[in-house]
Design an enzyme around this catalytic site. Structure first.
Site, PDB file in Angstrom:
ATOM      1  N   ALA A  11      10.841  -1.549  -0.085  1.00  0.00           N
ATOM      2  CA  ALA A  11      10.225  -0.344  -0.660  1.00  0.00           C
ATOM      3  C   ALA A  11      11.098   0.111  -1.821  1.00  0.00           C
ATOM      4  O   ALA A  11      11.934   1.005  -1.689  1.00  0.00           O
ATOM      5  CB  ALA A  11      10.078   0.747   0.390  1.00  0.00           C
ATOM      6  N   VAL A  12      10.901  -0.552  -2.945  1.00  0.00           N
ATOM      7  CA  VAL A  12      11.710  -0.274  -4.131  1.00  0.00           C
ATOM      8  C   VAL A  12      10.857   0.484  -5.148  1.00  0.00           C
ATOM      9  O   VAL A  12       9.658   0.208  -5.293  1.00  0.00           O
ATOM     10  CB  VAL A  12      12.242  -1.602  -4.728  1.00  0.00           C
ATOM     11  CG1 VAL A  12      12.754  -1.415  -6.145  1.00  0.00           C
ATOM     12  CG2 VAL A  12      13.354  -2.162  -3.839  1.00  0.00           C
ATOM     13  N   GLY A  13      11.487   1.439  -5.826  1.00  0.00           N
ATOM     14  CA  GLY A  13      10.761   2.223  -6.844  1.00  0.00           C
ATOM     15  C   GLY A  13       9.678   3.064  -6.196  1.00  0.00           C
ATOM     16  O   GLY A  13       9.889   3.666  -5.147  1.00  0.00           O
ATOM     17  N   TYR A  15       7.263   2.251  -4.518  1.00  0.00           N
ATOM     18  CA  TYR A  15       6.682   1.748  -3.276  1.00  0.00           C
ATOM     19  C   TYR A  15       7.130   2.490  -2.018  1.00  0.00           C
ATOM     20  O   TYR A  15       6.567   2.265  -0.948  1.00  0.00           O
ATOM     21  CB  TYR A  15       6.914   0.239  -3.153  1.00  0.00           C
ATOM     22  CG  TYR A  15       5.874  -0.557  -3.917  1.00  0.00           C
ATOM     23  CD1 TYR A  15       5.813  -0.479  -5.303  1.00  0.00           C
ATOM     24  CD2 TYR A  15       4.940  -1.343  -3.264  1.00  0.00           C
ATOM     25  CE1 TYR A  15       4.852  -1.181  -6.014  1.00  0.00           C
ATOM     26  CE2 TYR A  15       3.974  -2.048  -3.966  1.00  0.00           C
ATOM     27  CZ  TYR A  15       3.934  -1.964  -5.340  1.00  0.00           C
ATOM     28  OH  TYR A  15       2.971  -2.663  -6.042  1.00  0.00           O
ATOM     29  N   ASP A 100       4.329  -6.809   3.472  1.00  0.00           N
ATOM     30  CA  ASP A 100       4.221  -5.953   2.287  1.00  0.00           C
ATOM     31  C   ASP A 100       4.110  -4.509   2.760  1.00  0.00           C
ATOM     32  O   ASP A 100       3.326  -4.209   3.662  1.00  0.00           O
ATOM     33  CB  ASP A 100       2.979  -6.317   1.463  1.00  0.00           C
ATOM     34  CG  ASP A 100       3.254  -7.434   0.470  1.00  0.00           C
ATOM     35  OD1 ASP A 100       4.323  -8.066   0.577  1.00  0.00           O
ATOM     36  OD2 ASP A 100       2.398  -7.657  -0.400  1.00  0.00           O
ATOM     37  N   VAL A 101       4.858  -3.637   2.131  1.00  0.00           N
ATOM     38  CA  VAL A 101       4.895  -2.254   2.600  1.00  0.00           C
ATOM     39  C   VAL A 101       3.604  -1.499   2.264  1.00  0.00           C
ATOM     40  O   VAL A 101       3.261  -0.520   2.927  1.00  0.00           O
ATOM     41  CB  VAL A 101       6.134  -1.517   2.031  1.00  0.00           C
ATOM     42  CG1 VAL A 101       5.967  -1.193   0.546  1.00  0.00           C
ATOM     43  CG2 VAL A 101       6.423  -0.254   2.819  1.00  0.00           C
ATOM     44  N   ASP A 102       2.877  -1.976   1.266  1.00  0.00           N
ATOM     45  CA  ASP A 102       1.609  -1.308   0.950  1.00  0.00           C
ATOM     46  C   ASP A 102       0.491  -1.877   1.819  1.00  0.00           C
ATOM     47  O   ASP A 102      -0.616  -2.149   1.354  1.00  0.00           O
ATOM     48  CB  ASP A 102       1.278  -1.417  -0.545  1.00  0.00           C
ATOM     49  CG  ASP A 102       1.216  -2.852  -1.046  1.00  0.00           C
ATOM     50  OD1 ASP A 102       1.854  -3.731  -0.440  1.00  0.00           O
ATOM     51  OD2 ASP A 102       0.521  -3.082  -2.046  1.00  0.00           O
ATOM     52  N   HIS A 122      -4.915 -15.955   2.712  1.00  0.00           N
ATOM     53  CA  HIS A 122      -5.036 -14.913   1.696  1.00  0.00           C
ATOM     54  C   HIS A 122      -6.483 -14.434   1.617  1.00  0.00           C
ATOM     55  O   HIS A 122      -7.406 -15.242   1.463  1.00  0.00           O
ATOM     56  CB  HIS A 122      -4.587 -15.457   0.342  1.00  0.00           C
ATOM     57  CG  HIS A 122      -4.252 -14.382  -0.637  1.00  0.00           C
ATOM     58  ND1 HIS A 122      -5.184 -13.476  -1.080  1.00  0.00           N
ATOM     59  CD2 HIS A 122      -3.080 -14.035  -1.220  1.00  0.00           C
ATOM     60  CE1 HIS A 122      -4.605 -12.623  -1.915  1.00  0.00           C
ATOM     61  NE2 HIS A 122      -3.317 -12.945  -2.013  1.00  0.00           N
ATOM     62  N   GLU A 193       5.460 -16.437  -2.664  1.00  0.00           N
ATOM     63  CA  GLU A 193       4.208 -16.905  -2.057  1.00  0.00           C
ATOM     64  C   GLU A 193       3.945 -18.371  -2.418  1.00  0.00           C
ATOM     65  O   GLU A 193       3.425 -19.134  -1.601  1.00  0.00           O
ATOM     66  CB  GLU A 193       3.061 -16.014  -2.504  1.00  0.00           C
ATOM     67  CG  GLU A 193       1.764 -16.264  -1.762  1.00  0.00           C
ATOM     68  CD  GLU A 193       0.729 -15.221  -2.131  1.00  0.00           C
ATOM     69  OE1 GLU A 193       0.646 -14.205  -1.428  1.00  0.00           O
ATOM     70  OE2 GLU A 193       0.014 -15.425  -3.140  1.00  0.00           O
TER      71      GLU A 193
HETATM   72  C1  LIG Z   1      -2.980  -7.650  -0.032  1.00  0.00           C
HETATM   73  C2  LIG Z   1      -2.855  -8.653  -1.104  1.00  0.00           C
HETATM   74  O1  LIG Z   1      -3.818  -9.242  -1.552  1.00  0.00           O
HETATM   75  N1  LIG Z   1      -1.605  -8.898  -1.524  1.00  0.00           N
HETATM   76  C3  LIG Z   1      -1.273  -9.903  -2.519  1.00  0.00           C
HETATM   77  C4  LIG Z   1      -0.747  -9.295  -3.824  1.00  0.00           C
HETATM   78  O2  LIG Z   1       0.151  -8.330  -3.578  1.00  0.00           O
HETATM   79  P1  LIG Z   1       0.401  -7.171  -4.602  1.00  0.00           P
HETATM   80  O3  LIG Z   1       0.022  -7.517  -5.971  1.00  0.00           O
HETATM   81  O4  LIG Z   1      -0.265  -6.019  -3.999  1.00  0.00           O
HETATM   82  O5  LIG Z   1       1.979  -7.159  -4.580  1.00  0.00           O
HETATM   83  P2  LIG Z   1       2.860  -5.850  -4.536  1.00  0.00           P
HETATM   84  O6  LIG Z   1       2.933  -5.288  -5.897  1.00  0.00           O
HETATM   85  O7  LIG Z   1       2.353  -4.980  -3.461  1.00  0.00           O
HETATM   86  O8  LIG Z   1       4.302  -6.436  -4.155  1.00  0.00           O
HETATM   87  C5  LIG Z   1       4.574  -6.981  -2.886  1.00  0.00           C
HETATM   88  C6  LIG Z   1       5.609  -6.142  -2.134  1.00  0.00           C
HETATM   89  O9  LIG Z   1       6.836  -6.069  -2.854  1.00  0.00           O
HETATM   90  C7  LIG Z   1       7.416  -4.790  -2.702  1.00  0.00           C
HETATM   91  N2  LIG Z   1       7.516  -4.109  -4.009  1.00  0.00           N
HETATM   92  C8  LIG Z   1       6.842  -4.582  -5.097  1.00  0.00           C
HETATM   93  C9  LIG Z   1       6.960  -3.978  -6.323  1.00  0.00           C
HETATM   94  C10 LIG Z   1       7.785  -2.837  -6.445  1.00  0.00           C
HETATM   95  O10 LIG Z   1       7.930  -2.240  -7.520  1.00  0.00           O
HETATM   96  N3  LIG Z   1       8.444  -2.381  -5.350  1.00  0.00           N
HETATM   97  C11 LIG Z   1       8.330  -2.972  -4.133  1.00  0.00           C
HETATM   98  O11 LIG Z   1       8.930  -2.530  -3.152  1.00  0.00           O
HETATM   99  C12 LIG Z   1       6.541  -4.030  -1.725  1.00  0.00           C
HETATM  100  O12 LIG Z   1       7.010  -4.246  -0.418  1.00  0.00           O
HETATM  101  C13 LIG Z   1       5.201  -4.690  -1.913  1.00  0.00           C
HETATM  102  O13 LIG Z   1       4.381  -4.511  -0.771  1.00  0.00           O
HETATM  103  O14 LIG Z   1      -0.063 -10.264  -4.652  1.00  0.00           O
HETATM  104  C14 LIG Z   1       0.976 -10.960  -3.996  1.00  0.00           C
HETATM  105  C15 LIG Z   1       1.669 -11.929  -4.915  1.00  0.00           C
HETATM  106  O15 LIG Z   1       3.050 -11.836  -4.732  1.00  0.00           O
HETATM  107  C16 LIG Z   1       0.388 -11.719  -2.853  1.00  0.00           C
HETATM  108  O16 LIG Z   1      -0.597 -12.581  -3.285  1.00  0.00           O
HETATM  109  C17 LIG Z   1      -0.200 -10.760  -1.896  1.00  0.00           C
HETATM  110  O17 LIG Z   1      -0.736 -11.479  -0.841  1.00  0.00           O
HETATM  111 MN   LIG Z   2       0.464  -4.943  -2.571  1.00  0.00          MN
END
Ligand SMILES: CC(=O)N[C@H]1[C@@H](OP(=O)(O)OP(=O)(O)OC[C@H]2O[C@@H](n3ccc(=O)[nH]c3=O)[C@H](O)[C@@H]2O)O[C@H](CO)[C@H](O)[C@@H]1O
Ligand SMILES: [Mn+2]
Length: 203
Positions: A11-13, A15, A100-102, A122, A193
């Site tokens: 959970a950076v920034g 998040y 993923d935290v979100d 996925h 990934e």
């Molecule tokens: C639900 C879904 O379809 N998720 C896809 C999508 O995630 P997302 O594009 O949603 O990735 P994201 O931006 O949520 O980053 C993944 C994780 O990294 C952490 N984080 C990221 C950025 C930040 O500024 N701070 C921070 O803490 C946080 O835990 C987050 O949950 O793309 C990813 C590529 O890597 C994967 O394909 C994931 O499966």
């Molecule tokens: Mn995400």
């Protein structure tokens, strides 16, 4: 058997805003009744919410530096996880999940998910895409390279888990492969990934 389960999230920034929903829904649905420790890697301890946890469950906060590019943030997760499993989590858990935290739990996530290794297809691809359209790393220069014509399933890096030692090997593999890529001035198309998917295809 009363397994100890570690959940690692970053959970950076901005998040940190997702922690409340993640933890509250986790308490409602994730391995209810089992011992769970949430390991939260964050650059902002102040923003970790005060969520009431059930008995046997706890939060461990691990400070990490901030990073500017989101790709670096995401990749740093493999590094911090490798280091922390080695130093600490290995003595405290039998199973490990990387998440993923979100994410928000909407339904029961039960003990049937505890196995040597499990991963999730996925959601964006499994129904709608042919194998040759999966977003594998197709550049031979990357360690995550999967040649055209190869590939079976495409897994998300948003939820994967298993036995602590098996997970350690895989997290470390993703870390080392991405370090190799960095040395060669390349970054896999979907960071860890991509490495994860290569590992699952050939192992
Ligand atoms: C639900 C879904 O379809 N998720 C896809 C999508 O995630 P997302 O594009 O949603 O990735 P994201 O931006 O949520 O980053 C993944 C994780 O990294 C952490 N984080 C990221 C950025 C930040 O500024 N701070 C921070 O803490 C946080 O835990 C987050 O949950 O793309 C990813 C590529 O890597 C994967 O394909 C994931 O499966
Ligand atoms: Mn995400």
């Amino acid at each position: 058997m009363n397994p100890r389960v570690a959940v690692v999230v970053l959970a950076v920034g901005k998040y940190t805003r997702f922690l409340k929903g993640f933890l509250e829904s986790g308490e409602k649905y994730f391995l209810v009744g089992l011992r769970v420790t949430y390991y939260i890697f964050t650059d902002n301890e102040q923003d970790v919410p005060n969520v009431t946890l059930s008995e046997g469950r706890k939060i461990t906060i691990l400070p990490v530096p901030s990073a500017k590019r989101w790709q670096d943030v995401v990749l740093s997760k493999m590094k911090w996880a490798t280091v922390t499993i080695d130093k600490q989590i290995r003595n405290e858990a039998d199973y490990l999940f990387m998440m993923d935290v979100d994410s928000v739990f909407h339904n029961r996530f039960g003990a049937e998910s505890l196995s040597q290794m499990s991963a999730v297809l996925h959601r964006a691809f499994y129904k709608t895409h042919q194998r040759d359209q999966f977003p594998y790393e197709r550049r031979p220069e990357s360690k995550a390279y999967i040649p055209a014509g190869e590939g079976d399933y495409y897994y998300t890096a948003a939820v994967w888990g298993g036995y602590l030692e098996d997970m350690y090997r895989l997290v470390k593999y993703c870390y080392e492969q991405s370090e190799e890529d960095a040395k060669n001035n390349i970054e896999a198309v979907w960071q860890e990934e991509s490495h994860l998917n290569k590992y699952f295809l050939y192992n």
